[in-house]
Motif scaffolding. Structure first.
Motif, PDB file in Angstrom:
ATOM      1  N   LEU A  95      82.721  65.975 -18.314  1.00  0.00           N
ATOM      2  CA  LEU A  95      82.678  64.763 -18.668  1.00  0.00           C
ATOM      3  C   LEU A  95      83.853  63.922 -17.904  1.00  0.00           C
ATOM      4  O   LEU A  95      83.653  62.819 -17.351  1.00  0.00           O
ATOM      5  CB  LEU A  95      82.601  64.445 -20.028  1.00  0.00           C
ATOM      6  N   LYS A  96      85.145  64.591 -17.943  1.00  0.00           N
ATOM      7  CA  LYS A  96      86.121  63.810 -17.383  1.00  0.00           C
ATOM      8  C   LYS A  96      85.786  63.401 -15.869  1.00  0.00           C
ATOM      9  O   LYS A  96      86.252  62.500 -15.345  1.00  0.00           O
ATOM     10  CB  LYS A  96      87.188  64.731 -17.542  1.00  0.00           C
ATOM     11  N   TYR A  97      85.306  64.267 -15.034  1.00  0.00           N
ATOM     12  CA  TYR A  97      84.886  64.054 -13.523  1.00  0.00           C
ATOM     13  C   TYR A  97      83.790  63.002 -13.483  1.00  0.00           C
ATOM     14  O   TYR A  97      83.484  62.698 -12.426  1.00  0.00           O
ATOM     15  CB  TYR A  97      84.568  65.391 -12.842  1.00  0.00           C
ATOM     16  N   ALA A 108      77.795  66.160 -30.195  1.00  0.00           N
ATOM     17  CA  ALA A 108      76.908  64.805 -30.289  1.00  0.00           C
ATOM     18  C   ALA A 108      77.872  63.595 -29.898  1.00  0.00           C
ATOM     19  O   ALA A 108      77.642  62.813 -29.316  1.00  0.00           O
ATOM     20  CB  ALA A 108      76.213  64.531 -31.652  1.00  0.00           C
ATOM     21  N   GLY A 109      79.055  63.518 -30.429  1.00  0.00           N
ATOM     22  CA  GLY A 109      79.892  62.510 -30.007  1.00  0.00           C
ATOM     23  C   GLY A 109      80.545  62.495 -28.742  1.00  0.00           C
ATOM     24  O   GLY A 109      80.537  61.508 -28.062  1.00  0.00           O
ATOM     25  N   LEU A 110      80.953  63.681 -28.309  1.00  0.00           N
ATOM     26  CA  LEU A 110      81.370  63.733 -27.047  1.00  0.00           C
ATOM     27  C   LEU A 110      80.345  63.447 -25.986  1.00  0.00           C
ATOM     28  O   LEU A 110      80.686  62.636 -24.971  1.00  0.00           O
ATOM     29  CB  LEU A 110      81.905  65.355 -26.745  1.00  0.00           C
ATOM     30  N   LEU A 111      79.146  63.746 -26.236  1.00  0.00           N
ATOM     31  CA  LEU A 111      78.124  63.672 -25.163  1.00  0.00           C
ATOM     32  C   LEU A 111      77.425  62.254 -25.245  1.00  0.00           C
ATOM     33  O   LEU A 111      76.583  61.989 -24.279  1.00  0.00           O
ATOM     34  CB  LEU A 111      77.048  64.853 -25.334  1.00  0.00           C
ATOM     35  N   HIS A 112      77.556  61.725 -26.382  1.00  0.00           N
ATOM     36  CA  HIS A 112      76.664  60.486 -26.618  1.00  0.00           C
ATOM     37  C   HIS A 112      76.428  59.310 -25.490  1.00  0.00           C
ATOM     38  O   HIS A 112      75.633  58.633 -25.060  1.00  0.00           O
ATOM     39  CB  HIS A 112      76.977  59.710 -27.791  1.00  0.00           C
TER      40      HIS A 112
END
Ligand SMILES: [Fe+2]
Ligand SMILES: [Fe+2]
Length: 193
Positions: free
Chosen positions: A12-14, A48-52
């Protein structure tokens, strides 16, 4: 192959703009807290929170094109307010890019923007964490809602739906998704009867 939380963070960082990435980490940790408080699966809540918001990095047109290409149905409201699509597109990415097969996680991502009546515990956790995570600032009543989130998740859900609808009606030209209105009526009844 299943990815670890660290691997998902690295991916996600990228992809996400820095602020969106920091927000996603904040939602991940807040989901973990709320999961501890309310007895939800901590790992699922964190993922779920990280990818929402994993699809929240492209222009509206691109989201519409990607939805059509992947046969993701687009409602009339979403057509007019395409930013809403990052929720169902995010659920699609979670499944197809990040290899998440857990239906509870996919649903929590799908409904994180509009909310819906009678949400599951995980859905409510992601919905509330998205609003209260530490990097959120200058939202009216945030301090109070943060405190209530750890007393009653249903009350926090109601207050967030109310303040979101108020904002959309008064300060925004964005189309309101009928699901948000239905969710508000549901949680209003639940909290006032
Ligand atoms: Fe979002
Ligand atoms: Fe978010």
């Amino acid at each position: 192959m299943e990815y670890s939380i660290i691997e998902l963070q690295e991916k996600l960082k990228y992809i996400l703009p820095p602020k969106r990435f920091i927000h996603s980490l904040g939602v991940q940790y807040t989901c973990a807290n709320l999961a501890m408080r309310y007895g939800c699966d901590i790992q699922k809540a964190q993922i779920a929170g990280l990818l929402h918001d994993c699809a929240k990095y492209m222009p509206d047109e691109e989201m519409l094109t990607l939805c059509r290409k992947n046969f993701i149905p687009v409602t009339e409201t979403e057509e007019k307010s395409a930013f809403l699509l990052h929720a169902k597109l995010g659920a699609f990415f979670a499944e197809n890019v990040y290899n998440i097969s857990d239906k509870d996680i996919i649903d929590a991502i799908t409904y994180h923007t509009t909310g819906k009546p009678d949400m599951t515990l995980l859905e409510k956790i992601v919905y509330v964490a998205d609003y209260i995570e530490p990097s959120r600032k200058r939202i009216h009543g945030l301090k109070k809602i943060r405190k209530i989130s750890y007393d009653s998740l249903d009350e926090a859900t109601y207050l967030i739906l109310e303040s979101t609808l108020n904002f959309l009606q008064k300060e925004s030209t964005r189309e309101i998704d009928p699901r948000t209105k239905k969710a508000f009526e549901y949680y209003k009844y639940l909290n006032t009867h």
